[in-house]
Design an enzyme around this catalytic site. Structure first.
Site, PDB file in Angstrom:
ATOM      1  CB  SER A  47      28.572  63.733 -30.409  1.00  0.00           C
ATOM      2  OG  SER A  47      27.819  63.157 -29.363  1.00  0.00           O
ATOM      3  N   PRO A  61      34.777  60.871 -23.530  1.00  0.00           N
ATOM      4  CG  PRO A  61      35.569  62.545 -24.947  1.00  0.00           C
ATOM      5  CD  PRO A  61      35.011  61.157 -24.957  1.00  0.00           C
ATOM      6  CB  CYS A  70      30.607  56.263 -22.507  1.00  0.00           C
ATOM      7  SG  CYS A  70      30.216  57.593 -23.659  1.00  0.00           S
TER       8      CYS A  70
END
Length: 398
Positions: free
Chosen positions: A341, A379, A377
């Site tokens: 992330s 990228p 969800c």
């Protein structure tokens, strides 16, 4: 009354005055009727008594009225009004009844912050999903003028973390609804740096109807909510991502139907914020969730325990494993997310190594139930899911 019970109401009066004879007011039967028929019969019964007392019984005005307390007349009038109101609700069109019911269900959310999925009751969650689908249907129809319920309203969108979909969908949605969206990126606003969180919340609340915030720390969202006098919407924090869950469940409903009870979702990857709200939402919908994460990447223990409680209440089961194939077996939905992330870029090499064997490919999807679908969800990166899966007919991503 029971459906088989016969109810008879008869009032008889004998008087010595000339010209006055026995008067039987009315007789009404209830027998083998449905609820709707009973309601109609009740209204007819009340109307019959009311009308005869006031209009159709000549003896009433001469004989009964002087001897009846005014409250009796009031009682019949009130009964007729109440029964008529019930009838209007009972016999209203399904669309009218559903709209009224939906508004009642969601009225409890007015003015409230939206921080996590589990703050919603089951009915509120389903109501939001129902309303979202209605809006999608309405605003997809270009042949008619669209309603503008947010005319005059505005939302400040705080983006500590960039996002394509969250920004585009929020700005587009506000425009369609008649409102205005104001984008505040990292160069526009630095939460808690140049200005305190309290002051930021107070200033934005004076100008805007809503504040949507996409932040790093969940504590930032909580502090904004503490001081804001307008609703705060959590567009993502390190602990929760409720809007993504609404979108994912809505996509599943469009594919499988509104009732997802009994379906099984398999999560393969990092036990992160997306998983937290998704498993909470699935549990509230009566779904089971199989979670596969590498050791050390498990979901938050407190949120996992809360999810297990919700699942038990709604007929689902929550299981955890470190083997991706075990989680996917028997699943109707397979979901993964980015392994790295924003803010974790320095961990890229280690994370890719730790997640070896967690890629969603045709082989892994083959272990799910026939007709299973895939979600991500975005990228996405090739190490998380192959092109063959994300661009296949099984994918609901796009």
């Amino acid at each position: 009354h029971n459906n088989t019970q016969q109810h008879t109401t008869t009032r008889t009066a004998n008087h010595s005055k000339p010209g006055v004879t026995t008067s039987s007011i009315t007789t009404h039967k209830f027998k083998h009727r449905t609820h709707r028929q009973q309601t109609k019969s009740a209204i007819s019964f009340a109307d019959c008594i009311y009308d005869q007392l006031h209009n159709t019984a000549p003896s009433f005005h001469k004989v009964f009225k002087p001897h009846l307390h005014p409250s009796v007349i009031t009682m019949f009038s009130s009964a007729r009004s109440s029964l008529t109101a019930i009838a209007k609700r009972q016999f209203a069109s399904p669309r009218t009844r559903n709209a009224s019911s939906l508004a009642d269900t969601l009225s409890t959310l007015k003015g409230e912050h939206f921080m996590t999925i589990d703050q919603l009751t089951n009915d509120e969650l389903k109501g939001l999903l129902n309303l979202s689908q209605k809006y999608k249907d309405i605003y997809s129809d270009k042949s008619n003028p669209n309603p503008k319920p947010l005319d005059g309203d505005s939302v400040s969108m705080i983006f500590q973390k960039r996002s394509t979909r969250t920004r585009v969908s929020t700005e587009t949605g506000m425009a369609l609804l008649g409102g205005h969206a104001l984008f505040l990126g990292p160069s526009d606003i630095q939460l808690g740096v140049n200005e305190s969180m309290r002051d930021t919340a107070s200033v934005l609340a004076r100008f805007n109807s809503l504040v949507l915030a996409r932040v790093f720390s969940h504590s930032d969202i909580e502090e904004l909510a503490k001081y804001s006098t307008v609703p705060i919407i959590n567009a993502l924090s390190d602990l929760h991502h409720p809007l993504q869950t609404l979108a994912d469940i809505m996509a599943l409903q469009q594919h499988f139907g509104a009732d997802l009870e009994g379906k099984t979702l398999a999560w393969v990857g990092d036990g992160n914020n997306v998983l937290h709200d998704l498993m909470l939402g699935c549990a509230k919908m009566g779904m089971s969730v199989n979670i596969a994460t590498p050791t050390g990447y498990e979901p938050n223990a407190e949120i996992l325990e809360k999810t297990k409680q919700l699942a038990a209440e709604n007929g689902g089961v929550i299981s955890t494993t470190t083997v991706a194939a075990d989680a996917v077996k028997g699943a109707d939905v397979v979901v993964t997310d980015t392994w790295v992330s924003m803010g974790q870029e320095e961990e890229y090499a280690k994370r890719v190594k730790d997640f070896d064997g967690y890629q969603v490919n045709n082989d892994l999807m083959g272990k799910a139930n026939p007709g299973a679908v895939f979600l991500h969800c975005l990228p996405r990166h090739p190490e998380e899911v192959t092109d063959e899966v994300i661009y296949s007919d099984h994918s609901l991503v796009f």
